[in-house]
Design a protein around this motif. Structure first.
Motif: not given
Length: 211
Positions: A36-43, A95-108, A173-178
């Motif tokens: 389970e991954v918690l992904v932030g929204r702009l809101s 298909r690819e996964i990368k683990v980091t200690d800091e939050e990514s600056e990539a489009k989440p 085009w869009g985003r996945i939401q729960s």
């Protein structure tokens, strides 16, 4: 041919790991696990997105809670048999996964789907007058399989989607939401569940003459 099929279902998500790995299934000796991954929204709210990961991509015995991941892959579905009914289960297939200690600056949270309308879109208005349309999209996968992805459109896109016919070829085009909801399990009993869908920000109808 296979790469072209992969192009019709593209997902990238980045967020904080909030669970340990749980076993899902095995195919030809290869184990697959859910995270389970918690992904932030702009809101400043969040979506809780399930990610399906092969044991060949990452050490699934490790505990990554509190760390951050960047995942690219596809949004996939399968039917799980529950209480004599089939339940559509959705997850991001990594298909690819990368683990980091800091939050990514990539489009989440990004998704692109190219598929076909499965059933007549359902157009409605909320009590506050917001226009919404629900689309069930079939996205082809190799070897004759398909993923069935629920999509939700807003405003002008909702009105546009209302006119789509079953079998229509569209791109979104869009985003996945729960979204949490209450499932009735008895006369007075309810169970809290989470549904997943694509919130559409851009929508195009593919002209059959262009195919």
């Amino acid at each position: 041919m296979t790469d072209k099929v992969f192009d019709n279902n593209q997902v990238s998500v980045a967020g904080e790991v909030i669970s340990e790995f749980t076993f899902s299934h095995e195919v030809f000796g290869e184990g697959f696990y859910l995270l389970e991954v918690l992904v932030g929204r702009l809101s400043n709210s969040f979506d809780m997105i399930p990610v399906m990961v092969s044991e060949r991509l990452i050490d699934v015995k490790g505990n990554y809670k509190g760390k951050f991941v960047e995942v690219s892959g596809q949004f996939r579905s399968y039917n799980r048999h529950e209480d004599s009914k089939n339940r559509l289960v959705l997850s991001v297939f990594a298909r690819e996964i990368k683990v980091t200690d800091e939050e990514s600056e990539a489009k989440p949270n990004y998704i692109f789907l190219d598929g076909f309308v499965c059933k007549p879109p359902v157009y409605r208005k909320t009590p506050l007058g917001r226009e919404i349309a629900d689309i069930l999209l079939a996205v082809n996968r190799p070897y004759g399989k398909s993923d069935y992805i629920p999509c939700i459109c807003w405003g002008r896109n909702a009105r546009f989607a209302e006119s789509f016919e079953v079998g229509g070829h569209i791109q979104v085009w869009g985003r996945i939401q729960s979204r949490e909801y209450q499932k009735k399990t008895g006369e007075i009993d309810f169970e809290k569940r989470v549904a997943y869908e694509v919130s559409v920000s851009k929508l195009e109808y593919v002209n059959s003459e262009e195919e």
